[in-house]
Motif scaffolding. Structure first.
Motif, mmCIF file in Angstrom:
data_model
loop_
_atom_site.group_PDB
_atom_site.id
_atom_site.type_symbol
_atom_site.label_atom_id
_atom_site.label_comp_id
_atom_site.label_asym_id
_atom_site.label_seq_id
_atom_site.Cartn_x
_atom_site.Cartn_y
_atom_site.Cartn_z
ATOM 1 N N ASP A 1 38.531 35.566 47.383
ATOM 2 C CA ASP A 1 37.308 34.882 46.931
ATOM 3 C C ASP A 1 36.534 35.728 45.925
ATOM 4 O OD1 ASP A 1 37.973 32.889 48.604
ATOM 5 O OD2 ASP A 1 36.525 33.403 50.194
ATOM 6 N N GLN A 2 36.332 36.992 46.279
ATOM 7 C CA GLN A 2 35.549 37.865 45.405
ATOM 8 C C GLN A 2 36.249 38.077 44.068
ATOM 9 O OE1 GLN A 2 32.498 38.936 45.954
ATOM 10 N NE2 GLN A 2 32.526 37.845 47.911
ATOM 11 N N THR A 3 37.576 38.228 44.141
ATOM 12 C CA THR A 3 38.337 38.459 42.914
ATOM 13 C C THR A 3 38.178 37.278 41.975
ATOM 14 O OG1 THR A 3 39.945 39.694 44.194
ATOM 15 C CG2 THR A 3 40.627 38.981 42.011
ATOM 16 N N GLU A 4 38.303 36.099 42.549
ATOM 17 C CA GLU A 4 38.215 34.897 41.740
ATOM 18 C C GLU A 4 36.848 34.796 41.066
ATOM 19 O OE1 GLU A 4 39.302 30.251 42.593
ATOM 20 O OE2 GLU A 4 40.392 31.909 43.540
ATOM 21 N N LYS A 5 35.837 35.084 41.856
ATOM 22 C CA LYS A 5 34.475 34.991 41.338
ATOM 23 C C LYS A 5 34.295 35.958 40.166
ATOM 24 C CE LYS A 5 30.991 35.738 44.292
ATOM 25 N NZ LYS A 5 30.268 35.567 45.550
ATOM 26 N N LEU A 6 34.744 37.175 40.391
ATOM 27 C CA LEU A 6 34.530 38.219 39.400
ATOM 28 C C LEU A 6 35.327 37.942 38.118
ATOM 29 C CD1 LEU A 6 32.838 40.706 39.321
ATOM 30 C CD2 LEU A 6 34.721 42.009 40.287
ATOM 31 N N LEU A 7 36.573 37.472 38.294
ATOM 32 C CA LEU A 7 37.402 37.200 37.119
ATOM 33 C C LEU A 7 36.791 36.077 36.289
ATOM 34 C CD1 LEU A 7 41.102 37.557 38.317
ATOM 35 C CD2 LEU A 7 39.767 39.083 36.873
ATOM 36 N N ASN A 8 36.269 35.065 36.970
ATOM 37 C CA ASN A 8 35.608 33.984 36.247
ATOM 38 C C ASN A 8 34.435 34.520 35.438
ATOM 39 O OD1 ASN A 8 37.080 31.644 36.715
ATOM 40 N ND2 ASN A 8 36.301 31.519 38.811
ATOM 41 N N ARG A 9 33.693 35.388 36.078
ATOM 42 C CA ARG A 9 32.530 35.954 35.416
ATOM 43 C C ARG A 9 32.949 36.760 34.197
ATOM 44 N NH1 ARG A 9 28.203 37.314 38.489
ATOM 45 N NH2 ARG A 9 28.710 35.486 39.615
ATOM 46 N N LEU A 10 34.092 37.403 34.279
ATOM 47 C CA LEU A 10 34.553 38.250 33.176
ATOM 48 C C LEU A 10 35.403 37.474 32.176
ATOM 49 C CD1 LEU A 10 35.362 41.387 35.302
ATOM 50 C CD2 LEU A 10 33.802 41.372 33.372
ATOM 51 N N LYS A 11 35.398 36.162 32.282
ATOM 52 C CA LYS A 11 36.133 35.291 31.364
ATOM 53 C C LYS A 11 37.638 35.566 31.392
ATOM 54 C CE LYS A 11 32.270 34.304 28.382
ATOM 55 N NZ LYS A 11 31.433 35.529 28.238
ATOM 56 N N LEU A 12 38.139 35.831 32.591
ATOM 57 C CA LEU A 12 39.591 35.955 32.765
ATOM 58 C C LEU A 12 39.986 34.900 33.795
ATOM 59 C CD1 LEU A 12 39.822 39.838 33.225
ATOM 60 C CD2 LEU A 12 40.520 38.580 31.196
ATOM 61 N N PRO A 13 40.340 33.677 33.339
ATOM 62 C CA PRO A 13 40.617 32.599 34.302
ATOM 63 C C PRO A 13 41.632 33.037 35.360
ATOM 64 C CG PRO A 13 40.814 31.840 32.028
ATOM 65 C CD PRO A 13 40.513 33.290 31.963
ATOM 66 N N PRO A 14 41.249 33.011 36.637
ATOM 67 C CA PRO A 14 42.134 33.530 37.695
ATOM 68 C C PRO A 14 43.509 32.893 37.682
ATOM 69 C CG PRO A 14 39.990 32.986 38.583
ATOM 70 C CD PRO A 14 39.994 32.504 37.172
#
Ligand SMILES: Nc1ncnc2c1ncn2[C@@H]1O[C@H](COP(=O)(O)OP(=O)(O)O)[C@@H](O)[C@H]1O
Ligand SMILES: [Mg+2]
Lengths: 525, 316
Positions: free
Chosen positions: B112-125
């Motif tokens: 969950d956290q990874t997905e959230k963070l990647l989205n925030r960093l503009k790296l679509p999970p």
């Protein structure tokens, strides 16, 4: 095509042995490899951390690597005896360098910023090693293991020299017997084995960085499984036989022992160089050797009587060019002077002095002639020159030294010696091509190696001393214009040998006694 | 939050860092700035004990770091190393999950956290989770490295030249994104760079280092307009005019600007700087533009920029 077919036939006939040797070969290679990985990997990791120790460890492993394999096996025997243990130890030492070196290179080659960030995130040293360094170094480590594997498959052939089995039994037997099929039956599977193991490891290596974590699990399991192929030859009986690869493949050797005597004792294959010592050290009980070998005396061994005559006689006699004899007829009487003076045990003693007491052949020969009253001081030596040749072992050196002193003391001829002409073929060719005038040859060698008598002829001669001598004498004169003079008297033939003490306590004097003991003696102990 | 008191580091007799002291307040970004070899990295690594200080004391959150287990300490401090340090044999997801695994998080939580963070960093999970580092561009790698440092939400973040390996254009973009990350707003950050512009852009406070010592520490303005010595002055000389304009905000010259009734097409905020204003005036060939602060509207033109620049330099 013919060659291939007969190779195929040979392999099919010997499939049991072939399978056994192949399994032993795989086992030897893999056990030693496994141990080398278990020890080399941590050592490589350790020196990657202790750069000061690195050069020392790599240096030592490098020196071990440069020791010729035969020599390394030789060093092993006084320490570990014969059989699996010294073979595995030697193989292990060879496998060590590539594994240590590649582990070291692999680990030190990991990008420091990767390990640093691993530590920076709070991984322990152990976690960094297991999850980062080893997986990243694994391709390099695997390359080292591949190198070690290929080296070990090759060197493992030498295990046959020290009774540890493997495909070397065929290879060295084949070389000794000049039997191409037998050589190939050992060499081809061992080459295929090297290719196959290398290929399997290359598959592991190619799985890519991504799956390296799995590789570190698969590899030890694989090695362990392959190692289990090696079943160390168990000496089930009371007596263990150790025979040279050559002896194993000969009709007038192991095959004859089986067919004519029905002798069936557990047997390992071993090199002539270590066999006598192994018998002395009670690692082996029965060995095949030459009946005048100095080591018989050095290790207190006795020969068993060949009461069914399977070993052809090898009586030594001067073999001389007919032309030479025609030009210097006085030579014949001189060269036949030795006749009747040297029996088996006397020759053994003379060989012992040279091989074991390290006296020079000149001294041994000279003293012998003086003892027997045969010595005369050299005459002027201006009537011509006689060239004497010898094969490359002590007995022949001693004999031609005696002939030299006899010729120079009794005739006006001068003698030059050409010692160490290698084996039979070189000596014989030198004689036939008029490069030497005479060398001492053995009747059995003349019969088998030069005349290449077929089985029918052998059966006809039946191992009889006089018949063999008459046959080679006639044939050599007819075919090569060479003359066999009167035999000296000793018979340097194949013989089975045992420790004197053991043979006496078991009351074994002949091969038949040995056979009876081996089949019936179960209840004695 | 972080207090370094009289810390030094000797490497076999070579003094890489000499008795330096500094303090980083909670939520603040401090930049260690200096030329290559001046001891920035050494200083940074002493904070998470990748390098053990030879002498001095360091406190994080009031506790001496020397009394803590170094591994446990590091798990509470985000760290982005000089060359991103991603594990080449781990996927993006596995790389990011390193610290959570060490901390014993559940797989679901990590995901969950990874997905959230990647989205925030503009790296679509969906696209990036399963990729390996060598399949990423430089900028993407850098963002994954940042995600990896941020995933466990550590209160402190240490970064060593995080944008150093990127080309100038990418660097400016990634830096801007980085500056705007909400995750970073409340973090205490120590960032190492040799890039003056980066230091001025990201640092609340800057420690300018030379030969293992801090020559001057303070805000960008302090260093630009009140250099402690010639070294500091000459350090910024090459881009001085540009940097100075950038570091004078419209708020700073607010009182000198004339009032206006209406906003113009180009309307700036007090947080914009003189360079922004100059840029827009020149690019659009305007005479003036407006600045709005709530209800108050002022106009600014070339003359006002001149005046503001001159006055700030004199005052300091
Ligand atoms: N492990 C080390 N051993 C010896 N000297 C080092 C080591 N690490 C850094 N140094 C030296 O310390 C000085 C400061 O290095 P560093 O902190 O990496 O500088 P910067 O990050 O500012 O470029 C340099 O002179 C460097 O050569
Ligand atoms: Mg640095």
């Amino acid at each position: 095509m013919q060659e291939q077919q007969s190779l195929w036939v040979f392999m099919a006939q010997q499939s049991g042995k072939l399978w056994e040797q192949t399994m032993a070969h795989i086992g030897l290679t893999c056990i030693s490899l496994l141990i080398a990985v278990v020890i080399g990997l941590p050592l490589g990791i350790w020196i990657a951390r202790q750069s000061k120790a690195a050069w020392l460890v790599l240096g030592i492993a490098g020196v071990l690597q440069t020791i010729p394999s035969i020599a390394l096996l030789g060093f092993m025997i006084p320490l570990l005896g014969i059989g699996a243990l010294p073979a595995i130890t030697a193989l292990f030492l060879y496998a060590l360098l590539p594994i240590i070196r590649n582990t070291y290179t692999g680990i030190t080659g990991v990008d420091p910023s990767v390990t640093e960030s691993a530590r920076g995130m709070g991984m322990t040293a152990r976690q960094v090693l297991v999850s980062v360094e080893l997986p990243l170094a694994m391709p390099v480590i695997l390359a080292g293991i591949r190198t070690a594997t290929v080296i070990n498959v090759g060197v493992a052939t030498l295990a046959a020299y020290i009774a540890a089995g493997g495909l070397g039994e065929f290879i060295f037997g084949g070389i000794a017997l000049n039997n191409t099929q037998m050589i190939l039956a050992g060499a081809i599977p061992s080459a295929l084995l090297a290719i196959l193991l290398d290929f399997l490891l290359s598959l592991l290596q190619k799985t890519g960085l991504k799956r390296m974590r799995k590789v570190s699990v698969i590899l030890p399991v694989l090695l362990l499984a392959l190692s289990s192929f090696y079943l160390i030859p168990i000496s089930g009986g009371k007596l263990l036989g150790g025979f040279t690869p050559e002896f194993m493949g000969r009709e007038d050797g192991y095959l004859g022992l089986k067919s004519k005597y029905k002798l069936d004792i557990p047997t390992v294959v071993i090199s002539d160089a270590v066999m006598y010592k192994a018998a002395f050290e009670k690692k082996l009980d029965v060995i095949s050797g030459y009946s005048t070998d100095g080591r018989l005396k050095a290790f207190d061994l006795i020969t068993l009587e060949d009461d069914r005559h399977i070993f052809p006689p090898y009586y030594a006699a001067p073999l001389i060019r007919v032309e030479t004899l025609r030009r210097y007829p006085e030579l014949q009487a001189v060269l036949e002077q030795l006749s009747g003076f040297i029996n088996d045990s006397l020759m053994t003693d003379l060989n012992y002095r040279v091989d074991y007491l390290k006296q020079t052949p000149e001294k041994v020969a000279h003293e012998f002639l003086i003892r027997k009253g045969l010595y005369k001081s050299p005459l002027n030596g201006n009537a011509g020159t006689i060239r004497l040749g010898s094969k490359i072992f002590a007995e022949q050196y001693i004999l031609i030294q005696m002939y030299k002193e006899l010729i120079e003391g009794n005739t006006d001829l001068k003698v030059v010696t050409k010692t160490g002409l290698g084996g039979t073929k070189i000596c014989f060719d030198a004689l036939a091509n008029n490069e030497i005038d005479m060398y001492p040859e053995y009747t059995g060698t003349g019969l088998l190696a030069i005349l290449k008598a077929d089985n029918k002829k052998l059966a006809e001669l039946g191992g009889n001393r006089e018949k063999v001598y008459e046959y080679v004498k006639t044939e050599f004169a007819k075919q090569y214009n060479l003359q066999w003079l009167k035999p000296i008297g000793f018979n340097n033939a194949y013989a089975l040998m045992m420790r004197r003490t053991q043979a006496q306590s078991l009351n074994i004097q002949t091969i038949t006694d040995l056979k009876n003991y081996a089949t019936n003696g179960n209840h004695r102990h | 939050m972080i207090v370094a008191d009289q810390i030094s580091k000797h490497f076999n007799g070579v003094q890489a860092v000499k008795n330096i002291s500094f303090e980083v307040k909670e939520g603040e970004t401090m930049v260690l700035l200096g030329t290559s070899g001046c001891g920035k990295t050494t200083t940074l690594k002493m904070l998470n004990r990748l390098i053990e200080a030879t002498s001095g004391s360091i406190y994080i959150n009031g506790k001496s770091i020397f009394e803590e287990n170094p591994e446990l300490l590091r798990r509470t401090i985000g760290y982005v190393s000089q060359n991103n340090g991603l594990f080449p044999h781990f996927t993006v997801a596995e790389n990011i999950a390193v610290v959570p695994k060490l901390l014993g998080w559940s797989a679901q939580n990590v995901a969950d956290q990874t997905e959230k963070l990647l989205n925030r960093l503009k790296l679509p999970p969906s696209e990036f989770l399963k990729k390996y580092p060598d399949e990423l561009s430089g900028g993407q790698k850098q963002r994954v490295a940042v995600a990896r440092a941020l995933i466990a939400d550590p209160p402190v973040l240490l970064m060593d030249e995080p944008f150093g390996a990127l080309d100038p254009v990418t660097r400016a973009g990634v830096r801007k994104e980085f500056a705007q990350l909400p995750e970073l707003k409340k973090k205490t950050v120590v960032l190492v760079t040799h890039d003056v512009q980066e230091a001025l852009e990201l640092g609340d406070r800057i420690c300018l280092m030379d030969k293992g010592e801090i020559v001057q520490q303070g805000s960008a303005k302090d260093l630009l307009f009140n250099p402690a010595n010639d070294f500091v002055r000459s350090f910024f000389d090459e881009q001085r005019f540009f940097l100075e304009l950038k570091n004078i905000l419209l708020r700073d010259v607010w009182n000198a600007l004339p009032n206006s009734k209406t906003t113009s097409k180009y309307n700036l905020a007090p947080e914009n700087n003189l360079l922004d204003a100059l840029e827009i005036l020149s690019m659009n060939e305007l005479d003036e533009l407006t600045v709005q602060n709530g209800d108050e509207i002022k106009t600014i033109n070339i003359a006002a920029i001149h005046q503001g620049y001159g006055r700030t330099r004199q005052n300091s």
